[in-house]
Enzyme design. Structure first.
Site, PDB file in Angstrom:
ATOM      1  N   HIS A   1       0.908  -1.099  -0.057  1.00 28.99           N
ATOM      2  CA  HIS A   1       0.052  -0.014  -0.067  1.00 28.99           C
ATOM      3  C   HIS A   1       0.702   1.001   0.021  1.00 28.99           C
ATOM      4  CE1 HIS A   1       0.234   0.922   4.631  1.00 28.99           C
ATOM      5  NE2 HIS A   1       0.098  -0.588   4.553  1.00 28.99           N
TER       6      HIS A   1
ATOM      7  N   ASP B   1      -0.654   4.387   0.527  1.00 28.43           N
ATOM      8  CA  ASP B   1      -1.313   5.100   1.449  1.00 28.43           C
ATOM      9  C   ASP B   1      -0.441   5.160   2.916  1.00 28.43           C
ATOM     10  OD1 ASP B   1      -2.574   2.651   1.828  1.00 28.43           O
ATOM     11  OD2 ASP B   1      -4.196   3.704   3.432  1.00 28.43           O
TER      12      ASP B   1
ATOM     13  N   ASP C   1       5.864   1.700   6.938  1.00 32.89           N
ATOM     14  CA  ASP C   1       4.564   1.242   6.525  1.00 32.89           C
ATOM     15  C   ASP C   1       3.944   2.215   5.415  1.00 32.89           C
ATOM     16  OD1 ASP C   1       2.075   0.098   6.971  1.00 32.89           O
ATOM     17  OD2 ASP C   1       1.828   1.000   8.815  1.00 32.89           O
TER      18      ASP C   1
ATOM     19  N   GLU D   1      -5.279   0.816   2.296  1.00 33.15           N
ATOM     20  CA  GLU D   1      -5.084  -0.139   3.526  1.00 33.15           C
ATOM     21  C   GLU D   1      -5.301   0.593   4.837  1.00 33.15           C
ATOM     22  OE1 GLU D   1      -3.202  -2.682   6.376  1.00 33.15           O
ATOM     23  OE2 GLU D   1      -2.648  -0.822   6.098  1.00 33.15           O
ATOM     24  N   GLU D   2      -4.825   1.706   5.086  1.00 30.53           N
ATOM     25  CA  GLU D   2      -4.827   2.172   6.398  1.00 30.53           C
ATOM     26  C   GLU D   2      -6.324   2.732   6.568  1.00 30.53           C
ATOM     27  OE1 GLU D   2      -2.504   1.926   8.290  1.00 30.53           O
ATOM     28  OE2 GLU D   2      -0.542   2.221   7.403  1.00 30.53           O
TER      29      GLU D   2
ATOM     30  N   ASP E   1       4.712  -6.097   4.434  1.00 25.94           N
ATOM     31  CA  ASP E   1       4.216  -4.870   5.297  1.00 25.94           C
ATOM     32  C   ASP E   1       4.055  -5.286   6.722  1.00 25.94           C
ATOM     33  OD1 ASP E   1       2.739  -2.630   5.718  1.00 25.94           O
ATOM     34  OD2 ASP E   1       0.674  -3.444   5.131  1.00 25.94           O
TER      35      ASP E   1
ATOM     36  N   HIS F   1       2.715   4.159  12.738  1.00 28.52           N
ATOM     37  CA  HIS F   1       1.438   4.881  13.150  1.00 28.52           C
ATOM     38  C   HIS F   1       1.709   6.007  14.123  1.00 28.52           C
ATOM     39  CE1 HIS F   1      -1.601   1.846  11.556  1.00 28.52           C
ATOM     40  NE2 HIS F   1      -0.487   1.599  10.854  1.00 28.52           N
TER      41      HIS F   1
HETATM   42  N1  BES Z   1       1.390  -2.976   7.940  1.00 28.25           N
HETATM   43  C1  BES Z   1       0.408  -2.950   9.098  1.00 28.25           C
HETATM   44  C2  BES Z   1      -0.071  -4.050   9.756  1.00 28.25           C
HETATM   45  C3  BES Z   1       1.255  -4.605  10.460  1.00 28.25           C
HETATM   46  C4  BES Z   1       2.123  -4.176  11.228  1.00 28.25           C
HETATM   47  C5  BES Z   1       1.214  -6.242  10.538  1.00 28.25           C
HETATM   48  C6  BES Z   1       3.108  -4.761  11.928  1.00 28.25           C
HETATM   49  C7  BES Z   1       2.130  -6.963  11.012  1.00 28.25           C
HETATM   50  C8  BES Z   1       3.096  -6.082  11.856  1.00 28.25           C
HETATM   51  C9  BES Z   1      -0.881  -2.203   8.557  1.00 28.25           C
HETATM   52  O1  BES Z   1      -0.721  -1.180   7.494  1.00 28.25           O
HETATM   53  C10 BES Z   1      -1.775  -1.763   9.400  1.00 28.25           C
HETATM   54  O2  BES Z   1      -1.534  -0.812  10.152  1.00 28.25           O
HETATM   55  N2  BES Z   1      -2.995  -2.307   9.564  1.00 28.25           N
HETATM   56  C11 BES Z   1      -3.840  -1.742  10.523  1.00 28.25           C
HETATM   57  C12 BES Z   1      -5.213  -2.317  10.052  1.00 28.25           C
HETATM   58  C13 BES Z   1      -6.082  -1.513   9.113  1.00 28.25           C
HETATM   59  C14 BES Z   1      -7.329  -2.073   8.862  1.00 28.25           C
HETATM   60  C15 BES Z   1      -6.000   0.052   9.634  1.00 28.25           C
HETATM   61  C16 BES Z   1      -3.863  -2.341  12.048  1.00 28.25           C
HETATM   62  O3  BES Z   1      -3.207  -3.376  12.001  1.00 28.25           O
HETATM   63  O4  BES Z   1      -3.939  -1.661  12.928  1.00 28.25           O
HETATM   64 MN    MN Z   2       1.046  -1.559   6.318  1.00 24.39          MN
HETATM   65 MN    MN Z   3      -0.129   0.578   8.862  1.00 23.04          MN
END
Ligand code: BES
Ligand code: MN
Ligand code: MN
Length: 455
Positions: A86, A88, A119, A152-153, A179, A426
């Site tokens: 992603h 974004d 990320d 994705e975010e 990711d 984040h």
């Molecule tokens: N890349 C992350 C997820 C992640 C981070 C998986 C570190 C394993 C290790 C992804 O971009 C993310 O932040 N996902 C969100 C969910 C989304 C629906 C906003 C999350 O995990 O909060």
């Molecule tokens: Mn991610």
């Molecule tokens: Mn993320």
């Protein structure tokens, strides 16, 4: 391989500069004021795919932010890898905690600081550069398709439909995603699962207007007091979640699986010290690795209401709100857990307040196979690039679309992540080590090579 190393060495600075250019585009998907920047970032990704040697690349509009698709097909008989990532990023705030601008990338102590550095722009772009390395050295061993999304975010709400209506175009043998994280560069690892997510917003409404907390206090339910009490009741003294039915579908790991999980290198003292906490806290009976990798959780992400300005204002607020997320594990379902939460939360509200529960986006948990050719190719690629076998781990984060790759396209995923847990994703001062970026670009071509050889 020597040709790859030579090409990488000759283009190292450019590979870095191109990533920095991408990081300068504030592609924040959650905030509509960045809509044009998100679109500009999609264009930049598309251009980078063409430059890397894709035969074609296109912008696929959606009702939200666009998806970038590109491909390099060399022979239909060879395996096809679908690279997902992603472009974004999360909003950068709180801005005042950044040491440099979130969209003015700087390299300090061999780390790239910027929103999206890890990320996922940094990790996604490793694949673009890895394809360039293989195409330009005439060594690409399989077909490659790219699907890089811009939502994705914010829950990938339009990507599921894109999968449904582009099954032929997205035909592949495996999905490859960078990711996620590794334990460390000394202990390379491969994540073999991700948690799911159910995200709720709640509102507790009391009196029809804000009241004087002296005139009415003690006689009328205070929504903030009530909300705090309701939230506190969602965990018991052992930090188990109290929502009836919440654990019904959770499968316990076997003792052998638990032992394997806990054999991964992990230092509790360092973990605590790095976070500035005296002690970890979580569900009784589980280790930290089990708590983040294999157990479901419930966390308040934000809470607001009443007076939060300067000084003291005596007020009994009319309402209070919170955002609450639950991380899910196999075989919990996001919709089922959302419904259980809603029913329970409404049932524990005292008669003096009204409660409204609104579910946001969610996603299903995933477990990826470790006995597949693709997993073995990834493990061998890491062994080649790092000189060590990867340790299988379970990730605590969520990537909702991965479950849909399996359900809609029938495709398994390999999570070949190069992030570190302390990359501040984040969070302010997100970073990605320059070393990890180039290690990723070095490792990815081996994945393609071994996949082609082993298929
Ligand atoms: N890349 C992350 C997820 C992640 C981070 C998986 C570190 C394993 C290790 C992804 O971009 C993310 O932040 N996902 C969100 C969910 C989304 C629906 C906003 C999350 O995990 O909060
Ligand atoms: Mn991610
Ligand atoms: Mn993320």
């Amino acid at each position: 391989m020597q040709v790859w190393n030579d090409y990488m060495a000759a283009n190292k600075q450019r590979f870095l500069d191109e990533l920095l250019d991408l990081l300068r585009i504030p592609s924040v998907s959650a905030d509509s004021k960045y809509k044009a920047d998100v679109a500009r970032c999609a264009d930049a990704v598309k251009d980078s795919l063409l430059k890397a040697g894709c035969d074609n690349a296109e912008i696929c509009p959606t009702p939200g932010h666009p998806i970038v698709y590109g491909e390099k097909m060399i022979d239909p008989k060879l395996p096809t890898v679908l690279v997902y990532g992603h472009y974004d990023v999360q909003p950068p705030d709180p801005l005042e905690l950044w040491h440099s601008g979130p969209f003015e990338p700087v390299i300090k102590d061999e780390k790239i600081y910027a929103r999206g550095a890890c990320d996922d722009k940094g990790q996604m772009f490793m694949h673009v550069k890895a394809i360039e390395v293989m195409v330009k050295t005439n060594t690409l061993p399989c077909n490659v398709k790219f699907m890089i999304e811009g939502e994705e975010e914010v829950g990938s709400s339009n990507l599921g439909k894109f999968l449904e209506s582009n099954k032929e175009k997205l035909k592949a043998d495996i999905v490859l995603v960078s990711d996620t994280s590794m334990i460390s560069m000394e202990h390379p690892s491969l994540e073999t699962g991700l948690r799911g997510l159910a995200y709720m917003e709640v509102e507790v409404v009391g009196p029809n207007r804000d009241l004087h907390s002296g005139v009415y206090g003690g006689a009328v339910a205070n929504p903030i007091n009530i909300l705090a009490k309701m939230i506190a009741s969602l965990h018991d003294e052992n930090n188990h979640i109290t929502i009836p039915g919440f654990y019904d579908k959770v499968q316990d790991l076997t003792e052998a699986e638990r032992a394997a999980l806990n054999s991964a290198p992990f230092n509790l003292e360092e973990y605590q010290e790095e976070l500035g906490i005296k002690e970890v806290m979580g569900e009784k009976g589980y280790t930290t690795l089990e708590r983040t990798g294999t157990r479901p959780t419930l966390d308040v992400n934000g809470i607001w209401g009443g007076y939060i300005g300067e000084g003291a204002k005596t007020v009994l607020p009319s309402k209070a709100n919170a955002k609450i997320s639950m991380r899910l594990v196999p075989n919990q379902s996001s919709d089922e857990i959302s419904a259980l939460f809603q029913k329970h939360f409404e049932s524990i509200a005292p008669a003096g307040v009204k409660v409204k529960v609104t579910p946001h986006h969610g996603g299903e948990p995933v477990v990826t196979p470790t006995d597949s050719v693709a997993y073995k190719a990834a493990a061998k690629a890491i062994q080649t690039a790092f000189g060590k076998d990867p340790i299988p781990t379970r990730g605590g984060g969520s990537i909702p679309i991965i479950a849909l790759f399996e359900r809609v396209l029938g495709l398994k995923t390999v999570l070949l992540g190069f992030g570190l847990d302390n990359d501040n994703i984040h969070s302010p001062n997100e970073k990605y080590d320059v070393y990890n970026y180039f290690k990723g670009i070095e490792t990815i071509p081996y994945f393609h090579k071994y996949l082609a050889e082993m298929s």
